[in-house]
Design a protein around this motif. Structure first.
Motif, short mmCIF file in Angstrom:
data_model
loop_
_atom_site.label_atom_id
_atom_site.label_comp_id
_atom_site.label_asym_id
_atom_site.label_seq_id
_atom_site.Cartn_x
_atom_site.Cartn_y
_atom_site.Cartn_z
N ILE A 125 11.41 -33.32 55.14
CA ILE A 125 9.91 -33.34 54.73
C ILE A 125 9.24 -34.40 55.87
N VAL A 126 7.81 -33.84 56.01
CA VAL A 126 6.99 -34.52 56.77
C VAL A 126 5.77 -34.85 56.13
N VAL A 127 5.30 -36.04 55.56
CA VAL A 127 4.23 -36.42 54.73
C VAL A 127 3.26 -37.18 55.61
N ASP A 128 2.05 -36.56 55.76
CA ASP A 128 1.01 -37.12 56.28
C ASP A 128 0.00 -37.52 55.27
N GLY A 129 0.20 -38.66 54.93
CA GLY A 129 -0.92 -39.23 53.45
C GLY A 129 -1.74 -40.40 53.97
N VAL A 130 -3.04 -40.29 53.14
CA VAL A 130 -4.05 -41.18 53.57
C VAL A 130 -3.54 -42.45 52.95
N ALA A 131 -4.34 -43.53 53.30
CA ALA A 131 -3.94 -44.62 52.86
C ALA A 131 -4.08 -44.81 51.27
N GLY A 132 -2.90 -45.39 50.58
CA GLY A 132 -3.07 -45.42 49.23
C GLY A 132 -2.61 -44.19 48.29
N SER A 133 -2.00 -43.07 49.27
CA SER A 133 -1.61 -42.09 48.50
C SER A 133 -0.35 -42.00 48.00
N GLY A 134 0.56 -43.28 48.03
CA GLY A 134 1.69 -43.75 47.57
C GLY A 134 2.81 -43.10 48.46
N LYS A 135 2.67 -42.91 49.48
CA LYS A 135 3.68 -42.35 50.75
C LYS A 135 5.25 -43.06 50.55
N THR A 136 4.89 -44.39 50.82
CA THR A 136 6.07 -45.52 50.51
C THR A 136 6.82 -45.21 49.46
N THR A 137 6.01 -45.53 48.13
CA THR A 137 6.77 -45.16 47.08
C THR A 137 7.44 -43.82 46.80
N ILE A 138 6.89 -42.65 47.34
CA ILE A 138 7.25 -41.39 47.23
C ILE A 138 8.86 -41.63 47.94
N ALA A 139 8.76 -42.04 48.96
CA ALA A 139 9.89 -42.00 49.92
C ALA A 139 10.97 -42.76 49.28
N LEU A 140 10.69 -44.09 48.77
CA LEU A 140 11.78 -44.92 47.95
C LEU A 140 12.13 -44.00 46.57
N HIS A 141 11.43 -43.76 45.89
CA HIS A 141 11.83 -42.79 44.73
C HIS A 141 12.48 -41.69 45.09
N ARG A 142 12.26 -41.10 46.11
CA ARG A 142 13.12 -39.89 46.61
C ARG A 142 14.46 -40.35 46.91
N VAL A 143 14.49 -41.35 47.53
CA VAL A 143 15.83 -42.02 47.85
C VAL A 143 16.73 -42.10 46.55
N SER A 144 16.03 -42.78 45.56
CA SER A 144 16.67 -42.71 43.97
C SER A 144 17.02 -41.47 43.42
N TYR A 145 16.05 -40.51 44.00
CA TYR A 145 16.39 -39.09 43.17
C TYR A 145 17.64 -38.42 43.86
N LEU A 146 17.76 -38.56 45.21
CA LEU A 146 18.70 -37.81 45.89
C LEU A 146 20.00 -38.69 45.52
N LEU A 147 19.99 -39.82 45.44
CA LEU A 147 21.35 -40.53 45.15
C LEU A 147 21.77 -40.33 43.69
N TYR A 148 20.83 -40.30 42.72
CA TYR A 148 21.26 -39.59 41.31
C TYR A 148 21.93 -38.43 41.21
#
Length: 721
Positions: free
Chosen positions: A242-265
């Motif tokens: 997935i390629v996410v082009d998100g504006v400042a403050g849209s939560g891109k980094t937190t989405i990426a980190l929570h995706r890691v947690s989701y995939l590992l789970y």
């Protein structure tokens, strides 16, 4: 008559309001009772796991005593025991301790949400009720979960933005449900402080509450406030890039980190210890470092592309990031042109042409001889290079050919030595005792000399094969680079050469890669990462409006399908900004003219703009503003400067009056408080309040000013000098 109707209407509204308040108090009481029961069960579960840990400890101790006593004199058995004991200890203790840590977290705040629903095809009105928490919990001996992990498929219902018909993806397929109720809880220190029934849209009470609070020195997880559009990205299939082009403050980094947690789970068996996160700089990596541990995930590798590359290349001498950005900001046209060239697809063609020429003519084949015997001729060498091992990278081919020739030389040497020994023994057998007494010593000396010559001839032949030695890829790249100082833009091209010429491979296995601030990545970087890791899926997030490195044409991350056509790629846009107030976002948007950005409806102070004629007046005003921000109890405040020169100048003047930290090096750690920091080190960070020092309104600085302005959560002051 009219007055009576008005009074009756007001009385009805008051009665309804009172009834709703009573209903809420009743629900609060019921949920408080439920919370107490859940915490009691969690505490019982904690005792169960403490006893489990004690049992494992006793087992290991007893086993150790018996084994050591029984096999005291058998080293092999003892070694076998200690291997087994270590495995038991690591696995059992690791699992139990992990679970205990999770249970201790849950004992303070077991869950944050509740969903009532029934399956669309169930045919009855019975509601399923799930409580969603940071971790799941099913009591020992039971089958129904008391708390459902936020990463479980059914938990996606909590993040849906409406009641009524919804669905979630389960292992058995798509499940359609009718959501009757969604409830959010505020639980602090095991006490229910409040609850909200809502459809969880952007006006959600808890989201507003969280966003209105002060930020912390480290990025926080967002499991309580994940929005539906974010949740859909987090739960994308493992095999998709997935390629996410998100504006400042849209939560891109937190989405990426929570995706890691989701995939590992959901895929721990294949992904554990095999996920790599690449961020923009060390300050940013330190800033995000606590998110995954807070979600219970460890073993995820987190680094920058620079450090990742430098480790593989054994730390070559490369220009530091600060110097690189300063040259960009000073508008060093020659440097900028060079950076633009090296981060383009055309540069990939340059590298491929160079590799092709090396393949055709780098090795000047020479016949290899052993004494007067031909070991291998030029025709055979050519066949080895261009027929038998053509599919290998060039320098692996040369090593393979060298091993083949060395093996041939060894065989000839061994054959010659055997012949020398045979001749020696035959001469000894043919001599009389008198002749042996007379010539034995000289014959033995001749034998040794002949063997020595056979070995020396091999050494000579190997030395003359220096034409087959592989050069350093860095030395080769310096030819392309005209021996200029290496910069961060040269790291990916050097790795590309090593991949294509040496067949470079990583020592550790990587199954998924997260790339943050990907708008600054070049096509060659994406290629190198994918070829090095052999990942079939990546999570790539960035903001095309925040690219500070000059570029002609489309940002590479937005045409990844052309760069990595073998991947299953899907593009997503995020236009909703959750970080800053409406006033800050509207102000920041004027720098880039992007009307698609939708700020969360969270109002704040108007952006303050002032101009100054002198440095002295500016410093006085900055100090006043900093004090005002502190009086408002803002904890993390930044003075953002365009470049390092202004950062050091302002920092020096401010530090003479009060304690302020100067973040002027990449390896410094941001621990909160008030900081003075250059623009390029602030990417990805956020602060309660920001003072932006705008030294230029040059059109080239528009994106830079946008980046700096969007670091502020609650207040922004723009001072022009």
């Amino acid at each position: 008559m009219f007055l009576r109707k008005v009074l009756l209407l007001e009385n009805n509204e008051f009665t309804l309001e009172k009834e709703l308040e009573l209903q809420k108090q009743l629900q609060l009481s019921l949920e408080s009772t439920k919370l107490s029961e859940v915490i009691e069960q969690i505490n019982k579960e904690i005792i169960v796991y403490i006893n489990k840990r004690k049992d494992v400890t006793n087992y290991i101790e007893d086993y150790r005593k018996k084994t050591i006593e029984e096999y005291r004199d058998d080293e092999d058995k003892l070694i076998e025991y200690f291997d087994h004991e270590r495995y038991v200890k690591e696995e059992s203790f690791k699992n139990i301790d992990t679970r205990l840590k999770e249970l201790n977290v849950l004992s303070v705040s077991p869950y944050f949400g509740r969903v009532d629903f029934n399956e669309a095809d169930s045919g009855d009105d019975y509601n399923e009720i799930i409580y969603v928490g940071r971790f799941g919990m099913t009591p020992e001996g039971e089958y129904e979960p008391l708390i459902v992990d936020w990463r479980a498929p059914v938990s996606s219902l909590f993040y849906a933005n409406r009641l009524g018909e919804n669905s979630y993806s389960a292992p058995a397929g798509k499940i359609t449900v009718d959501i009757k109720l969604k409830r959010q809880f505020v639980i602090k220190k095991s006490k229910l402080v409040g609850l909200f029934d809502s459809a969880l849209d952007v006006k959600d009470d808890i989201l507003q509450l969280v966003l209105s609070s002060n930020t912390s020195a480290k990025l926080r997880d967002i499991i309580m406030t994940i929005q539906e559009e974010q949740d859909k990205l987090i739960r994308q299939p493992k095999d998709k890039t997935i390629v996410v082009d998100g504006v400042a403050g849209s939560g891109k980094t937190t989405i990426a980190l929570h995706r890691v947690s989701y995939l590992l789970y959901n895929h721990r068996d294949t992904l554990q210890d095999k996920v790599l996160i690449l961020g923009p700089n060390s300050i940013f990596m330190e800033y995000i470092g606590t998110v995954l541990p807070s979600l219970g995930e460890v073993g995820v590798k987190q680094t920058t592309f620079r450090n990742f590359s430098m480790k593989i290349l054994n730390d070559p001498s490369v220009q530091d990031f600060k110097t690189y950005m300063e040259k960009i900001l000073r508008e060093d046209n020659e440097f900028i042109a060079d950076a633009g060239r090296k981060t383009s697809l055309d540069y990939l063609n340059t590298l491929n042409d160079f590799i092709h020429k090396l393949d055709l003519s780098y090795f000047n084949y020479k016949e290899v001889n052993y004494f007067d015997q031909i070991v291998i001729d030029k025709k055979e060498i050519d066949e080895l290079f261009n027929v038998h091992y053509k599919s290998m990278p060039l320098f692996r081919r040369s090593k393979k050919v060298k091993r083949i020739i060395f093996a041939k030389l060894k065989n000839l040497r061994d054959e010659r030595v055997r012949s020398i020994k045979r001749d020696y023994k035959e001469k000894l057998r043919s001599m009389s005792k008198a002749e042996l007494d007379l010539f034995d010593t000289s014959l033995d000396m001749a034998r040794k000399n002949n063997i020595r010559e056979a070995v020396i001839e091999v050494m000579r032949a190997k030395k003359e094969m220096s034409w087959l030695n592989n050069p350093s890829c860095i030395d080769l790249y310096n030819e392309i680079n005209c021996k200029k100082e290496l910069t961060q833009d040269d790291l990916a091209p050097i790795l590309y050469l090593k991949l294509k010429l040496e067949g470079l491979a990583l020592k550790e296995e990587i199954k998924h890669v997260i790339i943050d601030e990907a708008q600054d990545y070049s096509p060659i970087q994406f290629l190198v990462i994918q070829e090095l890791t052999r990942c079939s899926s990546l999570t790539i997030v960035g903001d095309s409006n925040q690219r500070l490195i000059p570029l002609d044409g489309t940002i590479p991350m937005l045409k990844l399908h052309e760069i990595l056509p073998s991947l299953n790629i899907e593009y997503f846009n995020l236009f909703k900004s959750y970080r800053s107030t409406k006033e800050i976002m509207e102000y920041a948007n004027q720098y880039i003219g992007d009307n698609r950005i939708v700020p969360l409806v969270r109002n704040g102070e108007k952006v303050l703009e002032k101009s100054f004629d002198s440095e002295e007046a500016l410093i006085i005003e900055i100090n006043k503003t900093l004090q005002t921000f502190r009086d408002k109890e803002y904890e993390n405040i930044a003075v953002l400067c365009r470049d390092i020169e202004k950062t050091e100048e302002i920092g020096k003047n401010l530090k003479s009056k009060e304690y302020i930290k100067l973040l002027d090096e990449e390896d410094l750690i941001y621990n909160g408080g008030t900081v003075v920091i250059p623009s390029y080190f602030a990417k990805g960070l956020e602060f309660d309040a920001v003072i932006l020092l705008q030294g230029s309104q040059n059109s080239k600085d528009r994106k830079l000013n946008y980046v700096m302005a969007t670091r502020a959560l609650h207040e922004l002051a723009v001072y022009k000098i």
